[in-house]
Every structure is written in C-alpha cells, then in structure tokens.
Design a protein around this motif. Structure first.
Motif, PDB file in Angstrom:
ATOM      1  N   SER A   1      -4.420   4.806   9.152  1.00  0.00           N
ATOM      2  CA  SER A   1      -4.463   6.517   8.220  1.00  0.00           C
ATOM      3  C   SER A   1      -5.204   7.281   8.978  1.00  0.00           C
ATOM      4  CB  SER A   1      -4.355   6.301   6.936  1.00  0.00           C
ATOM      5  OG  SER A   1      -3.276   5.253   6.533  1.00  0.00           O
TER       6      SER A   1
ATOM      7  N   ARG B   1       1.512  -4.661   8.981  1.00  0.00           N
ATOM      8  CA  ARG B   1       0.218  -4.218   8.565  1.00  0.00           C
ATOM      9  C   ARG B   1       0.368  -2.941   8.829  1.00  0.00           C
ATOM     10  NH1 ARG B   1      -4.208  -9.104  10.102  1.00  0.00           N
ATOM     11  NH2 ARG B   1      -3.269 -10.699   8.541  1.00  0.00           N
TER      12      ARG B   1
ATOM     13  N   GLN C   1       0.697  -1.028   0.004  1.00  0.00           N
ATOM     14  CA  GLN C   1       0.020  -0.028  -0.161  1.00  0.00           C
ATOM     15  C   GLN C   1       0.923   1.099  -0.101  1.00  0.00           C
ATOM     16  OE1 GLN C   1      -3.210  -0.037   2.958  1.00  0.00           O
ATOM     17  NE2 GLN C   1      -3.779   2.011   2.573  1.00  0.00           N
ATOM     18  N   THR C   2       0.709   2.070  -1.053  1.00  0.00           N
ATOM     19  CA  THR C   2       1.455   3.115  -1.094  1.00  0.00           C
ATOM     20  C   THR C   2       1.129   4.277  -0.067  1.00  0.00           C
ATOM     21  OG1 THR C   2       1.578   3.274  -3.379  1.00  0.00           O
ATOM     22  CG2 THR C   2       2.264   5.095  -2.501  1.00  0.00           C
TER      23      THR C   2
ATOM     24  N   HIS D   1       0.290   7.929   9.169  1.00  0.00           N
ATOM     25  CA  HIS D   1       0.012   6.624   8.728  1.00  0.00           C
ATOM     26  C   HIS D   1       0.856   5.892  10.040  1.00  0.00           C
ATOM     27  CE1 HIS D   1      -1.414   7.231   4.933  1.00  0.00           C
ATOM     28  NE2 HIS D   1      -0.252   8.308   4.559  1.00  0.00           N
TER      29      HIS D   1
ATOM     30  N   ALA E   1       6.323   1.620  -2.962  1.00  0.00           N
ATOM     31  CA  ALA E   1       5.498   1.599  -2.091  1.00  0.00           C
ATOM     32  C   ALA E   1       5.966   0.774  -0.748  1.00  0.00           C
ATOM     33  CB  ALA E   1       4.229   0.601  -2.663  1.00  0.00           C
TER      34      ALA E   1
END
Length: 315
Positions: free
Chosen positions: A51, A47, A12-13, A39, A300
């Motif tokens: 955010s 994980r 995830q970016t 974030h 990412a």
C-alpha cells in the motif's frame, strides 16, 4: 443473471475503493480515503503486496487520483491521473527499481477522466462543452481538443452543468477504445482511438442528468442520483457497474457506494448482458471476458466472478 463469487482476497480492509484494474496476477486499487492512495494485491497468493502513495506533491505522491489505465505495451504497472496535481503517474510500488514516471498535464486543462488510447496518446476530459475531449501525447503535449456535450440541455447554464458533468469515470481496452460512464446520469459515452465521442451506449435507464430551479428561478444540478459507479473494458466489451439509487433514500447503515448490477455493452453500444453481483461493489475490473473482480466499501473482501458466455445472458 445472478453471479456467485469466490474470495480472491480477504483479511484487510482496502479503505474506500475507487477504481481497480487487473494485469496478469495483480490487482491495483485506488483508495478514496487516501494516504495511502494505492493498494497492490497478488491474486495468485491472495496477499497484499504493498500500500503506497502519500498525500503530497512530490514524485509518487497524490492528492486526488482519477482513473487507472495500462499504457499499451506495458501491463506490468498501470498509470493513474491526479486532477489536483494535473499529471498522470505510472504506479511504481516501493522496492520497484523502475524510476517513477509522471507526465505533466498543466497545460491540458485536465479536469476528469483518464485513459491511454494508444502507446503515444492519452485521453482526458475537460470541464466544458468546448474542451470536453483532449488528446495528449506521451510528453503531455496537446494533440487535439474536441467539443462534446456535458449532461443537461443547452437551456441550462454551462457552469451549472459543469459539476455534474465532471462526475465521470473512464476506462479503455488498450486497443484504441474508451468509454466514459456518468455517476449522476444514465449515460455512457464511447470514444474511438482519436478520443472523439462516436456514440452512446444503449443504457437501460437513460437520463441526461437532473436539474431543478430554486425559488429565485436559478438552475441547480441535483446530485441525489447515483447511476454508474465504475467501468472496466476488454477488447470485446464495456462493463459498467450500475448503482441506480437515490442518495437521500439510501439505508442509514449503508457506507459509500453499494452497487450490485453490471451492464455489459459491445463497442457499438449494444447491451449484451446484465449481471447481478452477489456482493455490493464500488469498483470492478475484468480479465478478458472470463473473470470479473469486484470490491466494495462495505466489505473487506475482493471477490472474483466467472463470467458466462454473453450470448446467454442478454436481457
């Protein structure tokens, strides 16, 4: 020395990473793209926990974040500053039962940089030589104001030197040391527990900013150089992420900040190591002097590097 990485988080970016700090098994990252501004990653499970932080002026909102710093005695959540809202805020993610805590710095002249020095004192930077260093208590009351030197010489008007001097990033070790790295100059200031600048690090490529005159003879600051992109600190060392390129000569397909080198200094300012990262980075964090974490805008992934003994890598 080239450091090889393993992946600490992927899939995830994280927008445009600005700054990062690690506490225990958690990594906190501020995001230049904003909304969300923060974030939070669990390094043990790899994980994304949350955010959060939207654009606004209410509790827990942000507009222009700067700095990440743990208040000494509390590593459960760091604080970040907001130079548009003139306050610093403890980062409480959604679901955290801890009340959102903020300290107003409206009267301080908060312009750049932020780091806790002790549990009851925090360092911020002003925008001119006369108010360069400000020390505030945990209620936001000003304890002291110290003069300092912006980049450039005295022959250059202060208003011209101001903008380049605001391009800084501060980090601390939660034991009374702090460092301020400059984006547009090859310079790192070292602060003691009072906030005063007590010296400069012996950087490999020292400069005091680049200034030119236009056809009318007026001074202007050049912002084409990118020197230091981020910093992290341990009780032993300052880790400064070095970019060292001209923005007008950067590859067309490059996005944002892409730095590969880490300069390591002791708190006396001596260069003790130079590392080359396997992947481009725009933000770094350290866990002691054994692990370095790095994340970039062009990838990412959050990478983890194992640090060798510094005595073996002085160059």
């Amino acid at each position: 020395m080239l450091l090889k990485a393993d992946t600490a988080f992927s899939g995830q970016t994280i927008g445009r990473p600005a700054q990062m700090i690690v506490g225990g098994s958690r990594a906190w990252i501020t995001d230049r793209s904003g909304d969300p501004y923060i974030h939070l990653i669990d390094l043990a499970t790899k994980r994304l926990i949350a955010s959060f932080g939207v654009t606004g002026d209410g509790p827990g909102d942000f507009q222009n974040t700067v700095g990440l710093s743990f208040r000494p005695g509390d590593t459960t959540a760091p604080w970040t500053g907001d130079v548009s809202l003139f306050r610093v805020t403890r980062l409480s993610p959604p679901g955290d039962s801890t009340r959102i805590a903020s300290i107003s710095l409206v009267d301080v002249g908060f312009a750049a940089g932020f780091v806790w020095l002790t549990r009851n004192s925090l360092l911020t930077l002003g925008d001119f030589d006369t108010n360069r260093v400000r020390l505030s208590d945990s209620s936001g009351k000003t304890l002291a104001v110290y003069p300092g030197q912006l980049v450039g010489g005295d022959s250059i008007p202060a208003v011209v030197r101001r903008d380049l001097g605001m391009g800084v990033i501060s980090c601390g070790d939660a034991q009374g040391h702090a460092a301020t790295v400059y984006v547009g100059a090859g310079r790192i200031d070292l602060h003691d527990s009072t906030g005063r600048v007590v010296g400069e690090a012996a950087v490999p490529f020292p400069t005091n900013g680049e200034f030119t005159k236009n056809a009318a003879g007026k001074w202007r600051a050049s912002d084409v150089w990118r020197y230091y992109a981020a910093c992290a600190a341990s009780p032993r060392s300052v880790y400064a992420l070095f970019a060292g390129y001209r923005t007008d000569k950067k590859p067309q397909d490059a996005v944002g900040i892409a730095a590969f080198s880490v300069h390591v200094f002791d708190w006396a300012g001596k260069l003790t190591g130079v590392f080359r990262l396997e992947h481009p980075a725009s933000a770094i964090a350290v866990s002691g002097d054994s692990l370095l974490y790095a994340i970039g805008e062009e990838d990412a992934n959050l990478y983890r590097y194992r640090l060798p003994a510094l005595s073996k890598v002085v160059q």
